[in-house]
Scaffold this motif. Structure first.
Motif, PDB file in Angstrom:
ATOM      1  N   CYS A 118       0.850  -1.200   0.000  1.00 32.19           N
ATOM      2  CA  CYS A 118       0.000   0.000   0.000  1.00 32.19           C
ATOM      3  C   CYS A 118       0.881   1.244   0.000  1.00 32.19           C
ATOM      4  CB  CYS A 118      -0.890   0.002   1.238  1.00 32.19           C
ATOM      5  SG  CYS A 118      -1.765   1.565   1.527  1.00 32.19           S
ATOM      6  N   ILE A 119       0.580   2.181  -0.905  1.00 28.84           N
ATOM      7  CA  ILE A 119       1.368   3.416  -0.995  1.00 28.84           C
ATOM      8  C   ILE A 119       0.614   4.595  -0.390  1.00 28.84           C
ATOM      9  CG2 ILE A 119       2.723   2.667  -2.998  1.00 28.84           C
ATOM     10  CD1 ILE A 119       0.762   4.357  -4.744  1.00 28.84           C
ATOM     11  N   CYS A 143      -2.310   5.795  -0.946  1.00 29.10           N
ATOM     12  CA  CYS A 143      -2.885   6.695  -1.956  1.00 29.10           C
ATOM     13  C   CYS A 143      -4.213   7.285  -1.499  1.00 29.10           C
ATOM     14  CB  CYS A 143      -3.052   5.981  -3.287  1.00 29.10           C
ATOM     15  SG  CYS A 143      -4.547   4.999  -3.409  1.00 29.10           S
ATOM     16  N   GLY A 144      -4.898   6.594  -0.605  1.00 31.94           N
ATOM     17  CA  GLY A 144      -6.119   7.137  -0.042  1.00 31.94           C
ATOM     18  C   GLY A 144      -7.394   6.856  -0.813  1.00 31.94           C
ATOM     19  N   ALA A 145      -7.315   6.024  -1.819  1.00 32.63           N
ATOM     20  CA  ALA A 145      -8.507   5.764  -2.634  1.00 32.63           C
ATOM     21  C   ALA A 145      -9.511   4.851  -1.947  1.00 32.63           C
ATOM     22  CB  ALA A 145      -8.099   5.168  -3.979  1.00 32.63           C
ATOM     23  N   CYS A 146      -9.021   3.824  -1.279  1.00 35.68           N
ATOM     24  CA  CYS A 146      -9.949   2.806  -0.777  1.00 35.68           C
ATOM     25  C   CYS A 146     -10.880   3.351   0.301  1.00 35.68           C
ATOM     26  CB  CYS A 146      -9.195   1.583  -0.276  1.00 35.68           C
ATOM     27  SG  CYS A 146      -7.894   1.932   0.926  1.00 35.68           S
ATOM     28  N   TYR A 150      -7.182   4.409   7.566  1.00 36.29           N
ATOM     29  CA  TYR A 150      -5.732   4.530   7.434  1.00 36.29           C
ATOM     30  C   TYR A 150      -5.075   4.681   8.798  1.00 36.29           C
ATOM     31  CZ  TYR A 150      -7.786   5.977   3.035  1.00 36.29           C
ATOM     32  OH  TYR A 150      -8.567   6.044   1.912  1.00 36.29           O
ATOM     33  N   ALA A 202      -3.415   1.829   4.599  1.00 35.80           N
ATOM     34  CA  ALA A 202      -4.793   1.372   4.780  1.00 35.80           C
ATOM     35  C   ALA A 202      -4.866   0.072   5.581  1.00 35.80           C
ATOM     36  CB  ALA A 202      -5.445   1.160   3.425  1.00 35.80           C
ATOM     37  N   CYS A 260      -7.629   0.187  -6.462  1.00 36.46           N
ATOM     38  CA  CYS A 260      -6.326   0.328  -5.794  1.00 36.46           C
ATOM     39  C   CYS A 260      -5.204   0.264  -6.820  1.00 36.46           C
ATOM     40  CB  CYS A 260      -6.137  -0.778  -4.755  1.00 36.46           C
ATOM     41  SG  CYS A 260      -4.496  -0.692  -3.979  1.00 36.46           S
ATOM     42  N   THR A 295      -2.080  -0.225  -6.549  1.00 39.42           N
ATOM     43  CA  THR A 295      -0.996  -1.188  -6.301  1.00 39.42           C
ATOM     44  C   THR A 295      -1.514  -2.599  -6.042  1.00 39.42           C
ATOM     45  OG1 THR A 295      -1.000  -0.631  -3.942  1.00 39.42           O
ATOM     46  CG2 THR A 295       0.514   0.605  -5.358  1.00 39.42           C
ATOM     47  N   ILE A 303      -5.344  -4.344  -2.142  1.00 42.41           N
ATOM     48  CA  ILE A 303      -6.566  -4.850  -1.529  1.00 42.41           C
ATOM     49  C   ILE A 303      -6.840  -6.244  -2.075  1.00 42.41           C
ATOM     50  CG2 ILE A 303      -9.063  -4.524  -1.335  1.00 42.41           C
ATOM     51  CD1 ILE A 303      -8.488  -1.510  -1.497  1.00 42.41           C
TER      52      ILE A 303
HETATM   53 FE1  F3S Z   1      -3.327   1.748  -0.174  1.00 43.52          FE
HETATM   54 FE2  F3S Z   1      -4.542   0.890  -2.308  1.00 43.52          FE
HETATM   55 FE3  F3S Z   1      -5.921   1.929  -0.365  1.00 43.52          FE
HETATM   56  S1  F3S Z   1      -2.579   1.936  -2.242  1.00 43.52           S
HETATM   57  S2  F3S Z   1      -4.578   3.451   0.523  1.00 43.52           S
HETATM   58  S3  F3S Z   1      -4.731   0.060  -0.288  1.00 43.52           S
HETATM   59  S4  F3S Z   1      -6.312   2.159  -2.531  1.00 43.52           S
END
Ligand code: F3S
Length: 81
Positions: free
Chosen positions: A11-12, A14-17, A27, A33, A61, A63, A66
């Motif tokens: 997980c980078i 990114c804040g999408a999930c 988070y 996440a 996501c 990367t 999830i």
């Molecule tokens: Fe991480 Fe993917 Fe969520 S990069 S913040 S698990 S959308």
């Protein structure tokens, strides 16, 4: 697909999930996440009313961090890889 877990190693933040499925993903202090269902163990079934949001988060996501599966993850995001 009834169980979910986040691979926190990839997980980078990114804040999408959490935006897509706020009932299921949150988070930590580093923005990484985790599943709110059971502190990211992947053992608790996703409630039906949230499943579609989780599937959208899975697809969104960047990367592929999830994971979704039809059996519990027992804390291991790579259990079914
Ligand atoms: Fe991480 Fe993917 Fe969520 S990069 S913040 S698990 S959308």
């Amino acid at each position: 697909a009834n169980y979910t877990i986040v691979d926190q190693d990839t997980c980078i933040a990114c804040g999408a999930c959490g935006a897509t499925a706020p009932e299921v993903f949150d988070y930590n202090d580093d923005g990484v996440a985790f599943s709110l269902l059971d502190d990211n163990k992947g053992n608790k079934q996703i409630p039906g009313e949230w499943l579609e949001d989780v599937e959208d988060a899975f697809e969104g996501c960047p990367t592929e961090s999830i994971r979704l599966a039809e059996a519990p993850f027992e804390g291991d995001p790579n259990k079914f890889e």
